[in-house]
Design an enzyme around this catalytic site. Structure first.
Site, PDB file in Angstrom:
ATOM      1  N   GLY A  12       5.743   0.237  -2.889  1.00  0.00           N
ATOM      2  CA  GLY A  12       5.377  -0.662  -1.785  1.00  0.00           C
ATOM      3  C   GLY A  12       6.249  -1.900  -1.778  1.00  0.00           C
ATOM      4  O   GLY A  12       6.609  -2.421  -2.831  1.00  0.00           O
ATOM      5  N   GLY A 114       7.339  -1.100  -9.251  1.00  0.00           N
ATOM      6  CA  GLY A 114       6.088  -1.344  -9.958  1.00  0.00           C
ATOM      7  C   GLY A 114       5.868  -0.246 -10.988  1.00  0.00           C
ATOM      8  O   GLY A 114       6.792   0.520 -11.298  1.00  0.00           O
ATOM      9  N   GLY A 116       4.266   2.642 -10.980  1.00  0.00           N
ATOM     10  CA  GLY A 116       4.478   4.028 -10.542  1.00  0.00           C
ATOM     11  C   GLY A 116       5.956   4.361 -10.475  1.00  0.00           C
ATOM     12  O   GLY A 116       6.416   5.398 -10.990  1.00  0.00           O
ATOM     13  N   SER A 117       6.734   3.455  -9.865  1.00  0.00           N
ATOM     14  CA  SER A 117       8.177   3.687  -9.736  1.00  0.00           C
ATOM     15  C   SER A 117       8.842   3.714 -11.102  1.00  0.00           C
ATOM     16  O   SER A 117       9.737   4.528 -11.360  1.00  0.00           O
ATOM     17  CB  SER A 117       8.823   2.581  -8.908  1.00  0.00           C
ATOM     18  N   THR A 138       5.404  -6.412  -7.647  1.00  0.00           N
ATOM     19  CA  THR A 138       4.183  -5.853  -7.088  1.00  0.00           C
ATOM     20  C   THR A 138       3.223  -6.978  -6.755  1.00  0.00           C
ATOM     21  O   THR A 138       3.010  -7.862  -7.587  1.00  0.00           O
ATOM     22  CB  THR A 138       3.462  -4.859  -8.023  1.00  0.00           C
ATOM     23  N   ASP A 140       0.258  -6.645  -6.714  1.00  0.00           N
ATOM     24  CA  ASP A 140      -0.928  -6.427  -7.554  1.00  0.00           C
ATOM     25  C   ASP A 140      -0.825  -7.170  -8.891  1.00  0.00           C
ATOM     26  O   ASP A 140      -1.830  -7.378  -9.558  1.00  0.00           O
ATOM     27  CB  ASP A 140      -1.114  -4.928  -7.830  1.00  0.00           C
ATOM     28  N   GLY A 183      -4.644  -5.283  -4.025  1.00  0.00           N
ATOM     29  CA  GLY A 183      -4.550  -5.490  -5.470  1.00  0.00           C
ATOM     30  C   GLY A 183      -4.753  -4.230  -6.281  1.00  0.00           C
ATOM     31  O   GLY A 183      -4.672  -4.242  -7.504  1.00  0.00           O
ATOM     32  N   GLN A 280      -0.289  -9.389   3.476  1.00  0.00           N
ATOM     33  CA  GLN A 280      -0.017  -9.957   2.141  1.00  0.00           C
ATOM     34  C   GLN A 280       1.349  -9.558   1.599  1.00  0.00           C
ATOM     35  O   GLN A 280       1.854 -10.139   0.653  1.00  0.00           O
ATOM     36  CB  GLN A 280      -1.078  -9.461   1.141  1.00  0.00           C
TER      37      GLN A 280
HETATM   38  O1  F6P Z   1       0.565  -1.610  -4.764  1.00  0.00           O
HETATM   39  C1  F6P Z   1       0.738  -2.458  -3.677  1.00  0.00           C
HETATM   40  C2  F6P Z   1      -0.273  -2.168  -2.593  1.00  0.00           C
HETATM   41  O2  F6P Z   1      -0.062  -3.101  -1.546  1.00  0.00           O
HETATM   42  C3  F6P Z   1      -1.719  -2.172  -3.047  1.00  0.00           C
HETATM   43  O3  F6P Z   1      -2.239  -3.468  -3.209  1.00  0.00           O
HETATM   44  C4  F6P Z   1      -2.370  -1.379  -1.934  1.00  0.00           C
HETATM   45  O4  F6P Z   1      -3.559  -0.735  -2.359  1.00  0.00           O
HETATM   46  C5  F6P Z   1      -1.311  -0.346  -1.613  1.00  0.00           C
HETATM   47  O5  F6P Z   1      -0.065  -0.858  -2.064  1.00  0.00           O
HETATM   48  C6  F6P Z   1      -1.191  -0.003  -0.151  1.00  0.00           C
HETATM   49  O6  F6P Z   1      -0.276   1.026  -0.019  1.00  0.00           O
HETATM   50  P1  F6P Z   1       0.310   1.532   1.360  1.00  0.00           P
HETATM   51  O7  F6P Z   1       1.434   0.594   1.736  1.00  0.00           O
HETATM   52  O8  F6P Z   1       0.796   2.898   1.068  1.00  0.00           O
HETATM   53  O9  F6P Z   1      -0.800   1.472   2.364  1.00  0.00           O
END
Ligand code: F6P
Length: 354
Positions: A12, A114, A116-117, A138, A140, A183, A280
């Site tokens: 993300g 982050g 995962g990556s 991130t 988060d 988050g 955000q």
């Molecule tokens: O990990 C970052 C984040 O913004 C999280 O806070 C949120 O749950 C998720 O990614 C949202 O992901 P997507 O952009 O796939 O909707």
């Protein structure tokens, strides 16, 4: 011929990614390295021709560093080990990717991502014997061994501003306002913004709540003569029965809407919900994120130049350090329920609904 660093943004997006890349390109240029940008995470190397471009300091004029998003694009759904093919199947394309990196004459890879990556990139690095450095980003803020990740400060700033805007309308209408923030499994954004934004109740996944206790706090607010209350809730907070609230495909969303009628019924206050969502992640990075991003970018190139790999740059005790990537992704860094921030919140009268 100069040696080349490849850079990519993965997972993300968040504010500050362009500032990281700006610093990487400028530092690399000063040290005599060339920089190749890979588009859309690692996916750019699985296209034909490769979606890559040379990056030079001239690409990072005064505008780019201030901009949100990522000029290279990103993805959080194209894992090269389980790559989604057009026919709906999934395929392990990791060997193709490693071959592409070698084909392009890339000497080191800096991935801005982050947890995962990093898990994916670290696996690739091990499999292909690739020199790899990670830069944590991130909203988060859940990577271990770094106090801060790029993007978190901006996300907290946006959430705090939202609370500043919700307070007067809450007071004008005698309402409870619930702000739902992102988050994932860590409540860092809700906790920091909740304290900064002066809320009455902070709900985070790390601290179980009851509706009764939330109502008790709001009743106290009412009894004190105040006609409104502010609640901030982190997206991964569960229902009272312990169920996950999600919008679709396992993605979090909707806990504010779940809570609103329950709080309204228990308190008699009219209750409204604002879901902040991807707001955000966008927009211009705060000065803190721009500083952190550039400090990380410089350090990442220095590590490449020193031949030190398998590391993630990190922020500890007001300085940039580097840590083993494996250690940084071992576990999700959640809120310390007896840490300074929770203690501060409780001490200024904020309830966690527990
Ligand atoms: O990990 C970052 C984040 O913004 C999280 O806070 C949120 O749950 C998720 O990614 C949202 O992901 P997507 O952009 O796939 O909707």
């Amino acid at each position: 011929m100069s040696k080349n660093i490849a850079i990519l943004t993965s997972g993300g997006d968040c504010a500050g990614l362009n500032a990281v890349m700006s610093a990487i390109v400028k530092r690399a240029d000063a040290l005599g390295w060339g920089v190749i940008g890979i588009e859309n995470g690692t996916a750019g190397l699985l296209e034909e021709p490769y979606a890559v471009r040379t990056l030079s300091p001239a690409d990072f004029d005064g505008f780019v560093m201030r901009r949100g998003g990522t000029i290279l694009g990103t993805t959080n759904s194209k894992n090269p080990f389980k790559y989604p093919m057009p026919d709906g199947s999934v395929k392990d394309r990791s060997d193709e990717l490693i071959a592409a990196i070698k084909d392009l004459g890339i000497d080191a890879v800096i991935g801005i991502g982050g947890d995962g990556s990093f898990a994916i990139l670290n696996k690739l690095a091990t499999q292909g014997n690739l020199p790899f450095i990670g830069v944590p980003k991130t909203i988060d803020n859940d990577l271990s061994l770094t106090d801060l990740s790029v993007g978190f400060d901006t996300a907290v700033e946006v959430a705090t501003e939202a609370l500043d805007r919700l307070q007067p309308t809450a007071a004008s209408h005698d309402r409870v306002m619930i702000l739902e923030v992102m988050g994932r499994d860590a409540g860092h954004i809700a906790l920091a913004a909740g304290i900064a934004g002066g809320v009455d109740v902070i709900l985070i996944p790390e601290i179980p709540y009851t509706i009764e206790n939330i109502a008790k706090k709001i009743q106290q607010v009412k009894d004190s003569g105040r006609n409104f209350a502010l609640v901030i809730v982190s997206e991964a907070v569960k229902t009272a029965a312990g169920e996950k609230v999600e919008v679709a495909d396992g993605r979090y969303g909707g806990v504010g809407a779940y809570l609103a009628p329950k709080i309204a019924e228990a308190t008699g206050f009219e209750t409204r919900v604002t879901v902040l969502g991807h707001v955000q992640r966008g927009g211009s990075p705060t000065w803190n994120d721009r500083l952190l991003a550039q400090a990380f970018g410089v350090r990442a190139v220095d590590l490449v130049n020193e031949g030190k790999f398998g590391r993630m740059v990190a922020w500890q005790n007001r300085a940039v350090v580097d840590v083993a990537i494996e250690d940084a992704i071992k576990e999700c860094r959640i809120v310390r329920t007896h840490g300074t921030q929770v203690h501060t919140a409780r001490s200024v009268g904020i309830s966690f609904g527990d």
